[in-house]
Design a protein around this motif. Structure first.
Motif, mmCIF file in Angstrom:
data_model
loop_
_atom_site.group_PDB
_atom_site.id
_atom_site.type_symbol
_atom_site.label_atom_id
_atom_site.label_comp_id
_atom_site.label_asym_id
_atom_site.label_seq_id
_atom_site.Cartn_x
_atom_site.Cartn_y
_atom_site.Cartn_z
ATOM 1 N N GLY A 33 -10.192 47.093 40.628
ATOM 2 C CA GLY A 33 -10.232 45.969 39.692
ATOM 3 C C GLY A 33 -9.184 46.011 38.600
ATOM 4 O O GLY A 33 -9.186 45.156 37.707
ATOM 5 N N GLY A 34 -8.288 46.995 38.650
ATOM 6 C CA GLY A 34 -7.219 47.064 37.663
ATOM 7 C C GLY A 34 -6.041 46.183 38.057
ATOM 8 O O GLY A 34 -5.964 45.689 39.183
ATOM 9 N N THR A 35 -5.106 46.002 37.130
ATOM 10 C CA THR A 35 -3.923 45.176 37.377
ATOM 11 C C THR A 35 -2.660 46.002 37.175
ATOM 12 O O THR A 35 -2.500 46.650 36.129
ATOM 13 N N VAL A 36 -1.783 45.983 38.163
ATOM 14 C CA VAL A 36 -0.480 46.641 38.019
ATOM 15 C C VAL A 36 0.470 45.609 37.424
ATOM 16 O O VAL A 36 0.901 44.670 38.101
ATOM 17 N N VAL A 37 0.789 45.778 36.144
ATOM 18 C CA VAL A 37 1.573 44.766 35.441
ATOM 19 C C VAL A 37 3.080 44.958 35.638
ATOM 20 O O VAL A 37 3.865 44.028 35.403
ATOM 21 N N LYS A 38 3.468 46.147 36.070
ATOM 22 C CA LYS A 38 4.888 46.398 36.300
ATOM 23 C C LYS A 38 5.046 47.607 37.208
ATOM 24 O O LYS A 38 4.299 48.585 37.101
ATOM 25 N N ARG A 39 6.012 47.533 38.140
ATOM 26 C CA ARG A 39 6.341 48.656 39.021
ATOM 27 C C ARG A 39 7.841 48.919 38.893
ATOM 28 O O ARG A 39 8.659 48.040 39.184
ATOM 29 N N GLU A 40 8.201 50.113 38.431
ATOM 30 C CA GLU A 40 9.585 50.492 38.229
ATOM 31 C C GLU A 40 9.917 51.704 39.085
ATOM 32 O O GLU A 40 9.015 52.382 39.599
ATOM 33 N N PHE A 41 11.206 52.005 39.209
ATOM 34 C CA PHE A 41 11.572 53.224 39.913
ATOM 35 C C PHE A 41 12.824 53.845 39.311
ATOM 36 O O PHE A 41 13.624 53.178 38.660
ATOM 37 N N THR A 42 12.935 55.160 39.500
ATOM 38 C CA THR A 42 14.085 55.919 39.037
ATOM 39 C C THR A 42 14.535 56.798 40.201
ATOM 40 O O THR A 42 14.347 56.436 41.353
ATOM 41 N N ASN A 43 15.129 57.956 39.915
ATOM 42 C CA ASN A 43 15.467 58.889 40.987
ATOM 43 C C ASN A 43 15.146 60.304 40.547
ATOM 44 O O ASN A 43 14.832 60.545 39.371
ATOM 45 N N ASP A 44 15.209 61.226 41.490
ATOM 46 C CA ASP A 44 14.762 62.585 41.194
ATOM 47 C C ASP A 44 15.820 63.455 40.528
ATOM 48 O O ASP A 44 15.663 64.670 40.464
ATOM 49 N N LYS A 45 16.871 62.821 39.981
ATOM 50 C CA LYS A 45 17.850 63.549 39.173
ATOM 51 C C LYS A 45 17.906 63.010 37.750
ATOM 52 O O LYS A 45 18.569 63.582 36.890
ATOM 53 N N ALA A 46 17.217 61.919 37.493
ATOM 54 C CA ALA A 46 17.286 61.256 36.192
ATOM 55 C C ALA A 46 16.611 62.074 35.091
ATOM 56 O O ALA A 46 15.656 62.809 35.334
ATOM 57 N N THR A 47 17.131 61.937 33.881
ATOM 58 C CA THR A 47 16.501 62.560 32.714
ATOM 59 C C THR A 47 16.420 61.590 31.529
ATOM 60 O O THR A 47 15.721 61.861 30.558
ATOM 61 N N ASP A 48 17.112 60.463 31.620
ATOM 62 C CA ASP A 48 17.099 59.464 30.552
ATOM 63 C C ASP A 48 16.350 58.228 31.049
ATOM 64 O O ASP A 48 16.787 57.538 31.961
ATOM 65 N N PHE A 49 15.192 57.968 30.435
ATOM 66 C CA PHE A 49 14.339 56.863 30.880
ATOM 67 C C PHE A 49 14.215 55.768 29.820
ATOM 68 O O PHE A 49 13.269 54.980 29.850
ATOM 69 N N ALA A 50 15.164 55.727 28.882
ATOM 70 C CA ALA A 50 15.065 54.793 27.758
ATOM 71 C C ALA A 50 14.953 53.346 28.210
ATOM 72 O O ALA A 50 14.113 52.586 27.701
ATOM 73 N N LYS A 90 -4.609 47.451 32.419
ATOM 74 C CA LYS A 90 -3.201 47.164 32.698
ATOM 75 C C LYS A 90 -2.467 48.473 32.997
ATOM 76 O O LYS A 90 -2.446 49.385 32.171
ATOM 77 N N VAL A 91 -1.877 48.544 34.179
ATOM 78 C CA VAL A 91 -1.261 49.786 34.650
ATOM 79 C C VAL A 91 0.209 49.552 34.989
ATOM 80 O O VAL A 91 0.554 48.549 35.624
ATOM 81 N N VAL A 92 1.048 50.475 34.563
ATOM 82 C CA VAL A 92 2.457 50.481 34.955
ATOM 83 C C VAL A 92 2.697 51.676 35.859
ATOM 84 O O VAL A 92 2.151 52.767 35.624
ATOM 85 N N ILE A 93 3.484 51.487 36.913
ATOM 86 C CA ILE A 93 3.769 52.560 37.871
ATOM 87 C C ILE A 93 5.276 52.769 37.975
ATOM 88 O O ILE A 93 6.042 51.806 38.084
ATOM 89 N N VAL A 94 5.688 54.019 37.909
ATOM 90 C CA VAL A 94 7.092 54.403 38.089
ATOM 91 C C VAL A 94 7.129 55.500 39.146
ATOM 92 O O VAL A 94 6.275 56.386 39.145
ATOM 93 N N ASP A 95 8.102 55.448 40.063
ATOM 94 C CA ASP A 95 8.237 56.539 41.026
ATOM 95 C C ASP A 95 9.698 56.889 41.213
ATOM 96 O O ASP A 95 10.588 56.143 40.797
ATOM 97 N N ASP A 96 9.942 58.064 41.826
ATOM 98 C CA ASP A 96 11.311 58.570 41.950
ATOM 99 C C ASP A 96 11.960 58.234 43.290
ATOM 100 O O ASP A 96 13.034 58.742 43.601
ATOM 101 N N ARG A 97 11.310 57.381 44.093
ATOM 102 C CA ARG A 97 11.846 56.928 45.384
ATOM 103 C C ARG A 97 11.943 58.045 46.421
ATOM 104 O O ARG A 97 12.549 57.844 47.467
ATOM 105 N N THR A 98 11.360 59.203 46.178
ATOM 106 C CA THR A 98 11.296 60.226 47.218
ATOM 107 C C THR A 98 10.095 59.936 48.097
ATOM 108 O O THR A 98 9.222 59.135 47.756
ATOM 109 N N ALA A 99 10.026 60.606 49.232
ATOM 110 C CA ALA A 99 8.894 60.421 50.134
ATOM 111 C C ALA A 99 7.602 60.763 49.411
ATOM 112 O O ALA A 99 6.578 60.089 49.568
#
Length: 409
Positions: free
Chosen positions: A212-229, A186-195
């Motif tokens: 054969g893995g499963t991406v159970v969640k894909r989230e995104f933030t931005n390249d200025k964020a510091t709070d990921f709670a 089970k894999v979660v992916i987060v990215d900062d929306r930059t190229a």
């Protein structure tokens, strides 16, 4: 890298500025421009090599180290008393701060073209390299960039070349690695929306699913964020085996700290913009367990890595971090193509650059395919143990797997 990278050397600018184009300035800044050259021999032709990267802001640590590699390459080349077509020449670095901002990057690109530089090393970020590449292509000016986003070399331009492996290569390797070697289901992916960040995450996701893995969640933030709670609380509920982050160390470091404090047991996985000394400093003890990939071999196993590390430390009074060897090789490759073509005119040495086969610091077979991607595409996977980056495994690039080897960074 990029980003990273690309999407994605003291170098730092807000990752958001790097790829979102948020600059309010209408003109490229001149304050951070620099031009360096050793005293040229009498009568020598001056050959200008343009360089652009973020030299101020949150990504300055990337750009300055990158620039150091280019500077050392030019100094080494000039010390060899170079000639082209039998005449003495002197190479000159013309460096500019693109602030990791696409708009500034295009302004600087046009400035380089107008000033008739002979070649470009840079830009650092994918989000700056890609828009600038159109201007260089229109001018027929060769560009060897640190950009790792696949798009950079998929535009059909004959002037675009990489100095690191693409996100396609890195993402593919890491996606397969976490499923097959780490046993992640089970894999979660987060990215900062930059190229860089989004491109790397996209390739990683494809590889996870193919393995054969499963991406159970894909989230995104931005390249200025510091709070990921908020994101991390949601992620914790998905109970992932690993969390992948596509982006820079200014975000991955606080993310690593907050993951540990929220009790997330899954390790943080990331790319080369996380595999830095800065990440270790920012994340502190919570850095342990983080895994990141980096193009090529570990520095001590690069063809000329140990010698480069010694000379770099003597010249700049600091250790190699991540990017300077690639900036060094990119510069020497441009120079080698000019010398082989017996001309510094872009139209004359460009075909030679496309077919170059160069032995450098990072690779004994620096050569390009028909798109400008490096053929020798090895990846090394690192893990933080005891506050240090340690090699887990080197995959591809003609190198055997190396488990539990130490990475001196």
């Amino acid at each position: 890298m990029q980003l990273t990278k690309l999407t994605s050397i003291t170098v730092a600018v807000a990752a958001a500025l790097a790829f979102a184009g948020c600059s309010k300035k209408e003109e490229a800044p001149a304050a951070d421009a620099s031009s360096t050259a050793a005293a040229a021999p009498a009568g020598a032709q001056v050959i200008k090599i343009g360089f652009a990267a973020p030299l101020t802001g949150p990504q300055a640590h990337y750009g300055e180290e990158y620039k150091n590699g280019v500077t050392l390459a030019i100094e080494d080349a000039n010390a060899e008393k170079p000639t082209i077509d039998g005449k003495p020449v002197s190479f000159e670095l013309v460096a500019e701060d693109d602030q990791a901002d696409p708009k500034t990057a295009t302004q600087l690109a046009q400035k380089f073209v107008d000033n008739k530089v002979n070649g470009i090393v840079g830009h650092f970020n994918s989000g700056t390299s890609i828009p600038a590449s159109k201007i260089y292509s229109d001018a027929g000016l060769p560009q060897v960039a640190m950009a790792t986003a696949p798009t950079f070399t998929q535009q059909g331009y004959k002037t675009t070349f990489r100095s690191m492996t693409s996100d396609t290569q890195q993402g593919s390797v890491m996606g397969k690695f976490v499923v097959e070697k780490l046993g992640a289901k089970k894999v979660v992916i987060v990215d900062d929306r930059t190229a860089y960040g989004q491109g790397l995450a996209d390739e990683f996701e494809k590889a996870v699913k193919a393995a054969g893995g499963t991406v159970v969640k894909r989230e995104f933030t931005n390249d200025k964020a510091t709070d990921f709670a908020a994101i991390l609380t949601t992620i914790k509920g998905a109970a992932p085996d690993v969390v992948f982050y596509g982006g820079a160390d200014a975000q991955s470091a606080p993310m690593a700290k907050q993951m540990k404090r929220l009790g997330l047991k899954a390790p943080l996985i990331s790319g080369e913009m996380t595999k830095t000394p800065t990440f270790l400093k920012l994340a502190g003890k919570e850095a342990d367990g983080t895994i990141a990939s980096l193009a090529g071999l570990p520095l001590e196993k690069m063809p000329k890595g140990p010698d480069y590390a010694t000379r770099y430390k003597a010249r700049f009074n600091m250790d190699v971090a991540t990017y300077s060897p690639y900036g060094y090789d990119a510069t020497r490759v441009l120079i080698a193509a000019m010398k082989e073509a017996n001309s510094a005119e872009p139209a004359k040495y460009l075909p030679v650059l496309a077919k170059i086969n160069y032995t450098g610091v990072t690779s004994s077979n620096w050569s390009y395919d028909d798109k400008g991607d490096l053929k020798d595409g090895g990846i090394t996977v690192y893990k933080v143990e005891g506050g240090e980056w340690k090699v887990m495994e080197t995959i591809g690039g003609g190198a055997p797997a190396a488990a539990a080897a130490s990475a001196a960074q």
